[in-house]
Design an enzyme around this catalytic site. Structure first.
Site, PDB file in Angstrom:
ATOM      1  CE  LYS A  17       8.084   7.949  24.855  1.00 27.54           C
ATOM      2  NZ  LYS A  17       7.891   8.695  26.106  1.00 27.54           N
ATOM      3  NE  ARG A  77      11.804   6.399  28.338  1.00 28.97           N
ATOM      4  CZ  ARG A  77      12.807   5.543  28.517  1.00 28.97           C
ATOM      5  NH1 ARG A  77      12.558   4.253  28.636  1.00 28.97           N
ATOM      6  NH2 ARG A  77      14.045   5.967  28.574  1.00 28.97           N
ATOM      7  N   GLY A  98       3.993  18.258  29.005  1.00 29.54           N
ATOM      8  CA  GLY A  98       3.126  18.484  30.163  1.00 29.54           C
ATOM      9  C   GLY A  98       2.834  17.198  30.899  1.00 29.54           C
ATOM     10  CG  MET A 128       5.819  11.456  35.094  1.00 30.19           C
ATOM     11  SD  MET A 128       5.596   9.895  35.935  1.00 30.19           S
ATOM     12  CE  MET A 128       6.399   8.785  34.802  1.00 30.19           C
ATOM     13  NE  ARG A 131      17.477   9.926  17.176  1.00 33.67           N
ATOM     14  CZ  ARG A 131      17.756  10.619  18.256  1.00 33.67           C
ATOM     15  NH1 ARG A 131      16.781  11.176  18.933  1.00 33.67           N
ATOM     16  NH2 ARG A 131      18.975  10.777  18.661  1.00 33.67           N
ATOM     17  CG  HIS A 179      20.397  46.350  -6.832  1.00 34.48           C
ATOM     18  ND1 HIS A 179      21.751  46.196  -6.676  1.00 34.48           N
ATOM     19  CD2 HIS A 179      20.162  46.441  -8.154  1.00 34.48           C
ATOM     20  CE1 HIS A 179      22.325  46.204  -7.866  1.00 34.48           C
ATOM     21  NE2 HIS A 179      21.384  46.357  -8.786  1.00 34.48           N
ATOM     22  CB  SER A 188       6.028  36.542 -16.463  1.00 29.21           C
ATOM     23  OG  SER A 188       6.954  36.013 -15.553  1.00 29.21           O
ATOM     24  CB  CYS A 248      10.067  35.937 -13.668  1.00 23.86           C
ATOM     25  SG  CYS A 248       9.234  37.513 -13.864  1.00 23.86           S
ATOM     26  CE1 TYR A 276       8.220  31.412 -17.212  1.00 24.16           C
ATOM     27  CE2 TYR A 276       6.430  30.775 -18.695  1.00 24.16           C
ATOM     28  CZ  TYR A 276       7.276  31.748 -18.179  1.00 24.16           C
ATOM     29  OH  TYR A 276       7.183  33.038 -18.603  1.00 24.16           O
TER      30      TYR A 276
HETATM   31  C1  PEP Z   1       9.134  41.052  -9.769  1.00 23.61           C
HETATM   32  O1  PEP Z   1       8.703  42.152  -9.458  1.00 23.61           O
HETATM   33  O2  PEP Z   1       8.778  40.002  -9.221  1.00 23.61           O
HETATM   34  C2  PEP Z   1      10.153  40.933 -10.835  1.00 23.61           C
HETATM   35  C3  PEP Z   1      10.550  39.750 -11.247  1.00 23.61           C
HETATM   36  O3  PEP Z   1      10.707  42.078 -11.295  1.00 23.61           O
HETATM   37  P1  PEP Z   1      11.847  42.913 -10.548  1.00 23.61           P
HETATM   38  O4  PEP Z   1      12.324  42.099  -9.405  1.00 23.61           O
HETATM   39  O5  PEP Z   1      12.889  43.158 -11.568  1.00 23.61           O
HETATM   40  O6  PEP Z   1      11.102  44.122 -10.150  1.00 23.61           O
END
Ligand code: PEP
Ligand code: MG
Length: 892
Positions: free
Chosen positions: A26, A96, A105, A107, A349, A465, A774, A841, A861
């Site tokens: 401070k 302060r 904790g 003052m 701030r 899903h 992947s 993925c 990627y």
């Molecule tokens: C995964 O399992 O990460 C994947 C991309 O496949 P799905 O979600 O279709 O099972």
């Protein structure tokens, strides 16, 4: 002689920002504000070294301290034109604590120190407000009595409550000056009884008492415990800050306010804020009086902007505004007070802001030369882009929350509740806004999800899903709202006593998981030029590629619009549910006569070919990874009687026979059952058809466009080298056949998903048959934790709430477990093939923290749902900058 006291404010600034260790956080901050020319109320900091010396010398102060404090206090008196303890023009101060790091904790704060029975009259006269003076005095006694003299806070409350009851005062504002005077007497009496000593009336005694309390609190049990937990050495000590109080309620040349150096909701470069004339800070917050605007341009008729009412202080504030931004290089949120036309800055701030404002401010500041482009990239929280790409709830709108589920797909949507995909489609076709409510969704519901504004499920986690599909389509989704009971037969959903019938409206907030009753207005997203500018800067910096998970032409187009560099996962099972196809799919599964089966498969081929061809066309030469069929067969089985009858008729069987076949195909744990390459191995014709369709499509589009296409065929759920070797071999045989028929050549890659722990462990052997990996982190998380993706919603929130897991591992990669397997897979895969292309993925591909991890382990990627592509591009850039910084600092 050791310097124990450092002054700040009014031109004498003895400290600096980098003296944190000596002055505490401070104190260093106050010194910094003062030294860049901000008008902070003058004061001084007693150093942390005093604290250390105090404890080393048996709780005695260094000899020179008292003289240095007196001198510093004298300077404050001079600069304010007031005197400490003076009955006419008393100086009041705040005291302060301030350690190097902020520490609960300890003052905290004593305000209005210096008040006693005489000085309170002086304050009453100079402010012209006796009530305010006596209220300040009793607040001071209350704070001092509890934090310095150790009288438990609730005793003061009891006294006040009793008084209010006896005098019929509903709240504090109804208490008059004289009544506060009585309460002051009661408080002082309370202190004498409890503390065994009187409340000190000499301001110097008060000051030393407060200083002693700050140093004493450094060693209190709570502070000790906190230090132990956070490994803060006791030798650091705390500093004490003594600062002049300033008041904004001493007449019409006084004011108090809160403002932002830029508009925190739009980011516009205009001064933004509110102030109240002749008021204390609390009055602005309390909302009893209506605060007025700062700038004349922002004032409406009848309003009194500070710019015209207090022109001098306002122009000083404008100077301060540019000093602040030049110095802190960010938008600031400041609290200020004007006392007798003199402006004081109490606090500054970095200001909180909306996502839109964060973006605009970052871009503008980079263009103004205040920050670099790289700073701008770091400044915008990647996940906040979600807010910019989807509608959000109008923050001003009233709302009644019904329940809460998981924030599965961002955005906000309102619509009429419907309970089936069919109803959803039918109503949407008539232009109605609808919300599809299901216990859980399955691939059969996809057309309904598409027609809906939003999807609400009562079961299922962040990779269920519903969550995955809704995210992919950019539909709002709240999943796993276990508090809701759905009664399909009655056409209602209920939460406790609330029942919502089909057709009644609800609103979903996919960003928080909240479900509201009725229709809450939303605000549509707007994509500014700034957005594209930031994306361009991010693209220039990032190392990771960004692809999208997409299988429909619409998703693929969205993906490209958001800047995806290819498709990292096309889930072909999503192509099997169209009304023109599902019949053949069912025949393919249920037929036992080989020729009937082959006919069904052959009928699917042209559909698939067209699906793939349109993806290739839209992606125009960018890489496209197509995954062969993955989900358990039973998902495609007919359920309703009508469906069963239809399949039976198509196959020349009885409904009974079809039902028996369906029963035989049912599984207990379908997610761990007959799916992925297991299906491809036991029913090789399905994969052969898909590969054939894919290659034909590639050859066709290559001819059409004259541009080379290099399809990537991905084999799911591989656990062993043999599975991949055999499946690959079969695919290659089919490809050779097609190319021979077509009389042409084509480059292609065949790779696999790494989504089972065994595959990660065996990655070196699996890589012998893979051109790319992947990582399927959805299944990898499920199988590493032994935790079903679809059932996790019922207990994972408990885990997160109770600290058993830091975050939902289906949302943000579990670095230590699942992440370790990814790292192992990368290392072992590259051991075999140094050039192996590596991507991810799973849903983590769109999560900024996970992206930082994927950058760190060296993937090539990430692939995520189309609407998350911008988030991923920015997060990848931020990850690259962080990596650069790490490398630079380890080299230094
Ligand atoms: C995964 O399992 O990460 C994947 C991309 O496949 P799905 O979600 O279709 O099972
Ligand atoms: Mg998977």
């Amino acid at each position: 002689m050791t310097k124990w006291v450092y002054s700040f404010g009014d031109g004498l600034n003895e400290g600096r920002a980098d003296m944190r260790n000596l002055l505490g956080g401070k104190g260093a901050n106050l010194a910094e504000m003062a030294s860049i020319g901000l008008p902070v109320p003058p004061g001084f900091t007693i150093t942390t070294e005093v604290c250390s010396a105090f404890y080393e010398n048996g709780r005695k102060y260094p000899d020179a301290l008292e003289a240095q404090v007196t001198e510093a206090l004298h300077r404050v008196e001079q600069s304010m034109g007031l005197r400490f303890g003076d009955a006419e023009a008393p100086l009041l101060v705040s005291v302060r604590s301030g350690a190097r790091v902020s520490m609960p904790g300890m003052m905290d704060t004593v305000l209005n120190l210096g008040l006693n029975d005489e000085t309170v009259e002086g304050l009453a006269r100079s402010s012209g407000d006796a009530r305010f003076a006596w209220d300040s005095y009793r607040r001071f006694i209350q704070m001092y009595g509890s934090v310095v003299m150790g009288v438990p806070h609730h005793h003061f409350e009891d006294v006040l409550e009793q008084f209010k009851r006896a005098h019929g005062a509903e709240d504090d504002t109804a208490i008059t000056a004289d009544q506060w005077r009585t309460i002051v007497t009661d408080y002082r009496h309370l202190i004498s009884t409890h503390a065994g000593t009187d409340f000190p009336t000499d301001p110097h005694d008060q000051l030393w008492g407060a200083i002693g309390a700050v140093f004493g609190s450094w060693m209190n049990p709570r502070a000790n415990t906190y230090r132990k937990l956070h490994e803060i050495p006791a030798s650091w000590g705390t500093a004490v800050n003594v600062q002049s109080m300033v008041f904004g309620n001493m007449g019409d040349d006084c004011a108090t306010g809160v403002c932002f150096t830029r508009d925190p909701s739009t980011g516009e470069n205009v001064f933004y804020g509110e102030y109240l004339i002749n008021a204390q800070g609390e009055d602005v917050v309390a909302g009893i009086r209506t605060p007025q605007p700062m700038a004349s341009v922002r004032a409406e008729a009848g309003q009194q902007p500070m710019e015209t009412v207090l022109p001098e202080a306002y122009s000083e504030l404008m100077r301060v505004r540019s000093v602040l931004e030049t110095h802190y290089k960010d938008m600031q949120d400041i609290e200020f007070t004007v006392q007798r036309n003199v402006l004081y800055i109490l606090q500054t701030r970095n200001g909180k802001r909306t996502a839109a404002a964060a973006l605009k401010i970052a871009i503008d500041m980079a263009r103004e030369g205040l920050i670099t482009q790289e700073d701008a990239i770091r400044r915008v929280p990647a996940s906040s882009l979600d807010q910019l790409l989807h509608p959000t709830l109008d923050p001003k709108a009233e709302r009644v929350q019904l329940t809460r589920g998981l924030p599965a797909s961002p955005g906000a949507a309102a619509g009429a509740v419907v309970f089936s995909a069919e109803e959803c489609e039918a109503r949407a076709a008539k232009g109605e806004d609808v919300i599809l409510v299901r216990i859980e969704t399955s691939p059969e519901d996809v057309h309904g999800m598409h027609a809906a504004r939003g999807v609400l499920t009562t079961r299922g986690g962040m990779t269920s899903h519903a969550a995955v599909v809704a995210r992919g389509m950019g539909r709002v989704c709240v999943a796993g709202a276990g508090g809701i009971h759905v009664d399909y037969a009655a056409g209602t959903l209920s939460v406790g006593a609330h029942t919502v019938a089909q057709g009644e409206w609800i609103t979903l907030d996919g960003g928080t998981g909240a479900v509201y009753l009725g229709r809450v207005p939303t605000i549509p997203p707007t994509l500014s030029d700034d957005f594209n500018t930031l994306m361009g800067w991010a693209d220039a910096v990032r190392r990771l590629g960004v692809r999208a998970n997409a299988e429909t032409p619409e998703d693929a187009r969205t993906a490209r619009r958001f800047g995806a560099e290819g498709i990292g996962l096309a889930r072909t099972e999503h192509m099997f549910f169209g009304p023109d196809r599902i019949g053949f799919v069912r025949q393919m599964i249920i037929a036992d006569a080989e020729d009937v089966r082959q006919k069904a498969i052959a009928a699917l081929l042209p559909f698939q070919r067209e699906d793939f061809a349109s993806l290739f066309r839209i992606m125009a030469g960018l890489p496209v990874t197509v995954r062969l069929l993955d989900p358990p067969l039973h998902e495609f089985l007919p359920h309703a009687e009508a469906e069963i009858a239809e399949v039976a008729q198509g196959l020349g069987k009885t409904a009974e026979e079809v039902r028996a076949r369906c029963a035989a195909l049912a599984e207990t744990n379908p997610m761990l059952g007959h799916r992925g390459c297991r299906l491809g191995l036991t029913s090789p014709e399905i994969y052969a058809m898909q590969v054939r369709a894919l290659i034909q499509a590639a050859v066709m589009v290559e001819k059409e466009t004259g541009k080379p296409i290099r399809p990537e065929i991905m084999i799911p759920l591989v656990a062993t080298q043999a599975e991949l070797a055999v499946t690959r071999r079969a695919a290659e045989d089919e490809i050779a056949k097609v190319l021979k028929e077509e009389g042409t050549n084509l480059n292609y890659d065949i790779g696999t998903m790494i989504e089972l722990p065994r595959a990660a462990i065996q990655a070196d052997r699996i890589a012998e048959y893979a051109d790319f990996f992947s990582f399927g982190t959805n299944d990898l998380t499920q199988t590493t934790f032994g935790l079903s993706r679809d059932d996790a919603g019922s207990f994972l929130p408990y885990y997160v709430d109770h600290g058993l897991l830091p975050r939902d591992p289906f949302v943000s990669i579990d670095r230590d477990g699942v992440g370790a397997l990814v790292r192992l897979g990368v290392e072992r895969g590259r051991q075999t093939s140094p050039d192996l292309k590596l991507g991810i993925c799973g849903e983590h591909g769109g999560d900024p923290d996970s992206i930082a991890f994927f950058d760190e382990v060296g993937l090539d990627y990430v692939s995520c749902s189309p609407f998350r592509v911008p988030v991923a591009r920015l997060a990848a850039a931020q990850a690259a900058l962080a990596t650069r910084q790490r490398v630079a600092s380890s080299a230094a």
